[in-house]
Design a protein around this motif. Sequence first.
Motif, PDB file in Angstrom:
ATOM      1  N   MET A   1      25.590  24.074  18.019  1.00 29.70           N
ATOM      2  CA  MET A   1      25.934  25.459  17.795  1.00 29.70           C
ATOM      3  C   MET A   1      27.459  25.567  17.829  1.00 29.70           C
ATOM      4  O   MET A   1      28.100  25.014  18.706  1.00 29.70           O
ATOM      5  CB  MET A   1      25.299  26.327  18.885  1.00 29.70           C
ATOM      6  CG  MET A   1      25.647  27.781  18.722  1.00 29.70           C
ATOM      7  SD  MET A   1      25.018  28.899  20.010  1.00 29.70           S
ATOM      8  CE  MET A   1      23.277  28.667  19.887  1.00 29.70           C
ATOM      9  N   PRO A   2      28.044  26.313  16.919  1.00 31.73           N
ATOM     10  CA  PRO A   2      29.501  26.495  16.920  1.00 31.73           C
ATOM     11  C   PRO A   2      29.962  27.229  18.182  1.00 31.73           C
ATOM     12  O   PRO A   2      29.235  28.040  18.747  1.00 31.73           O
ATOM     13  CB  PRO A   2      29.769  27.351  15.686  1.00 31.73           C
ATOM     14  CG  PRO A   2      28.533  27.312  14.879  1.00 31.73           C
ATOM     15  CD  PRO A   2      27.409  26.960  15.782  1.00 31.73           C
ATOM     16  N   LYS A   3      31.161  26.941  18.600  1.00 26.19           N
ATOM     17  CA  LYS A   3      31.742  27.572  19.787  1.00 26.19           C
ATOM     18  C   LYS A   3      32.804  28.574  19.378  1.00 26.19           C
ATOM     19  O   LYS A   3      33.431  28.453  18.335  1.00 26.19           O
ATOM     20  CB  LYS A   3      32.388  26.517  20.693  1.00 26.19           C
ATOM     21  CG  LYS A   3      31.433  25.458  21.175  1.00 26.19           C
ATOM     22  CD  LYS A   3      30.517  26.017  22.208  1.00 26.19           C
ATOM     23  CE  LYS A   3      29.588  24.914  22.724  1.00 26.19           C
ATOM     24  NZ  LYS A   3      28.727  25.345  23.767  1.00 26.19           N
ATOM     25  N   VAL A   4      33.013  29.573  20.231  1.00 29.38           N
ATOM     26  CA  VAL A   4      34.021  30.606  20.008  1.00 29.38           C
ATOM     27  C   VAL A   4      34.915  30.656  21.239  1.00 29.38           C
ATOM     28  O   VAL A   4      34.431  30.580  22.371  1.00 29.38           O
ATOM     29  CB  VAL A   4      33.347  31.988  19.795  1.00 29.38           C
ATOM     30  CG1 VAL A   4      34.381  33.077  19.653  1.00 29.38           C
ATOM     31  CG2 VAL A   4      32.430  31.954  18.593  1.00 29.38           C
ATOM     32  N   THR A   5      36.205  30.792  21.030  1.00 31.36           N
ATOM     33  CA  THR A   5      37.140  30.929  22.131  1.00 31.36           C
ATOM     34  C   THR A   5      37.584  32.380  22.221  1.00 31.36           C
ATOM     35  O   THR A   5      37.969  32.980  21.218  1.00 31.36           O
ATOM     36  CB  THR A   5      38.371  30.029  21.903  1.00 31.36           C
ATOM     37  OG1 THR A   5      37.920  28.683  21.762  1.00 31.36           O
ATOM     38  CG2 THR A   5      39.341  30.135  23.050  1.00 31.36           C
ATOM     39  N   VAL A   6      37.503  32.954  23.433  1.00 34.84           N
ATOM     40  CA  VAL A   6      37.857  34.349  23.649  1.00 34.84           C
ATOM     41  C   VAL A   6      38.817  34.411  24.832  1.00 34.84           C
ATOM     42  O   VAL A   6      38.592  33.763  25.854  1.00 34.84           O
ATOM     43  CB  VAL A   6      36.601  35.192  23.961  1.00 34.84           C
ATOM     44  CG1 VAL A   6      36.958  36.636  24.215  1.00 34.84           C
ATOM     45  CG2 VAL A   6      35.592  35.083  22.830  1.00 34.84           C
ATOM     46  N   SER A   7      39.861  35.198  24.714  1.00 33.20           N
ATOM     47  CA  SER A   7      40.787  35.399  25.829  1.00 33.20           C
ATOM     48  C   SER A   7      40.369  36.634  26.610  1.00 33.20           C
ATOM     49  O   SER A   7      40.127  37.687  26.032  1.00 33.20           O
ATOM     50  CB  SER A   7      42.208  35.588  25.302  1.00 33.20           C
ATOM     51  OG  SER A   7      42.633  34.431  24.639  1.00 33.20           O
ATOM     52  N   LEU A   8      40.255  36.472  27.928  1.00 35.40           N
ATOM     53  CA  LEU A   8      39.868  37.581  28.794  1.00 35.40           C
ATOM     54  C   LEU A   8      40.844  37.673  29.958  1.00 35.40           C
ATOM     55  O   LEU A   8      41.476  36.692  30.340  1.00 35.40           O
ATOM     56  CB  LEU A   8      38.455  37.364  29.348  1.00 35.40           C
ATOM     57  CG  LEU A   8      37.326  37.331  28.326  1.00 35.40           C
ATOM     58  CD1 LEU A   8      36.042  36.879  28.998  1.00 35.40           C
ATOM     59  CD2 LEU A   8      37.135  38.681  27.689  1.00 35.40           C
ATOM     60  N   ASP A   9      40.913  38.847  30.549  1.00 33.37           N
ATOM     61  CA  ASP A   9      41.733  39.074  31.728  1.00 33.37           C
ATOM     62  C   ASP A   9      41.218  38.191  32.864  1.00 33.37           C
ATOM     63  O   ASP A   9      40.008  38.151  33.134  1.00 33.37           O
ATOM     64  CB  ASP A   9      41.664  40.548  32.110  1.00 33.37           C
ATOM     65  CG  ASP A   9      42.494  40.862  33.330  1.00 33.37           C
ATOM     66  OD1 ASP A   9      43.727  40.748  33.238  1.00 33.37           O
ATOM     67  OD2 ASP A   9      41.890  41.211  34.356  1.00 33.37           O
ATOM     68  N   ALA A  10      42.098  37.473  33.526  1.00 38.40           N
ATOM     69  CA  ALA A  10      41.713  36.536  34.577  1.00 38.40           C
ATOM     70  C   ALA A  10      40.987  37.230  35.730  1.00 38.40           C
ATOM     71  O   ALA A  10      40.009  36.700  36.266  1.00 38.40           O
ATOM     72  CB  ALA A  10      42.945  35.798  35.098  1.00 38.40           C
ATOM     73  N   GLU A  11      41.432  38.423  36.109  1.00 40.78           N
ATOM     74  CA  GLU A  11      40.768  39.145  37.210  1.00 40.78           C
ATOM     75  C   GLU A  11      39.332  39.494  36.848  1.00 40.78           C
ATOM     76  O   GLU A  11      38.438  39.417  37.691  1.00 40.78           O
ATOM     77  CB  GLU A  11      41.548  40.410  37.555  1.00 40.78           C
ATOM     78  CG  GLU A  11      42.877  40.139  38.229  1.00 40.78           C
ATOM     79  CD  GLU A  11      43.624  41.420  38.575  1.00 40.78           C
ATOM     80  OE1 GLU A  11      42.969  42.479  38.710  1.00 40.78           O
ATOM     81  OE2 GLU A  11      44.854  41.349  38.718  1.00 40.78           O
ATOM     82  N   LEU A  12      39.109  39.857  35.603  1.00 41.70           N
ATOM     83  CA  LEU A  12      37.768  40.178  35.143  1.00 41.70           C
ATOM     84  C   LEU A  12      36.867  38.950  35.228  1.00 41.70           C
ATOM     85  O   LEU A  12      35.732  39.021  35.707  1.00 41.70           O
ATOM     86  CB  LEU A  12      37.818  40.702  33.706  1.00 41.70           C
ATOM     87  CG  LEU A  12      36.485  41.023  33.038  1.00 41.70           C
ATOM     88  CD1 LEU A  12      35.790  42.158  33.757  1.00 41.70           C
ATOM     89  CD2 LEU A  12      36.714  41.364  31.587  1.00 41.70           C
ATOM     90  N   VAL A  13      37.375  37.825  34.781  1.00 43.75           N
ATOM     91  CA  VAL A  13      36.590  36.593  34.812  1.00 43.75           C
ATOM     92  C   VAL A  13      36.304  36.158  36.248  1.00 43.75           C
ATOM     93  O   VAL A  13      35.185  35.737  36.567  1.00 43.75           O
ATOM     94  CB  VAL A  13      37.303  35.472  34.025  1.00 43.75           C
ATOM     95  CG1 VAL A  13      36.552  34.159  34.158  1.00 43.75           C
ATOM     96  CG2 VAL A  13      37.422  35.856  32.551  1.00 43.75           C
ATOM     97  N   VAL A  14      37.276  36.276  37.122  1.00 48.87           N
ATOM     98  CA  VAL A  14      37.053  35.912  38.521  1.00 48.87           C
ATOM     99  C   VAL A  14      35.986  36.811  39.132  1.00 48.87           C
ATOM    100  O   VAL A  14      35.107  36.347  39.867  1.00 48.87           O
ATOM    101  CB  VAL A  14      38.373  35.978  39.328  1.00 48.87           C
ATOM    102  CG1 VAL A  14      38.110  35.865  40.816  1.00 48.87           C
ATOM    103  CG2 VAL A  14      39.331  34.895  38.861  1.00 48.87           C
TER     104      VAL A  14
END
Length: 66
Positions: A1-14
Amino acid sequence: MPKVTVSLDAELVVEVMVLAGVGSPQDAVELVVRDYVARGHRTEARAAAREEPRAEREVTPPEPQG
């Protein structure tokens, strides 16, 4: 399956990592997305189940009252 790269706010991810109890940012975000998609499918299934009986009632003529 193809992959997608997404940038997210670090605080949100944590925060997602803590809530999901996962140590990997990739895994945490993937869990959230999979849960969101599954919830959407469950909602569609419930909505379809509610519509079916309603459609059957409209086709059935009312009982004669005496």
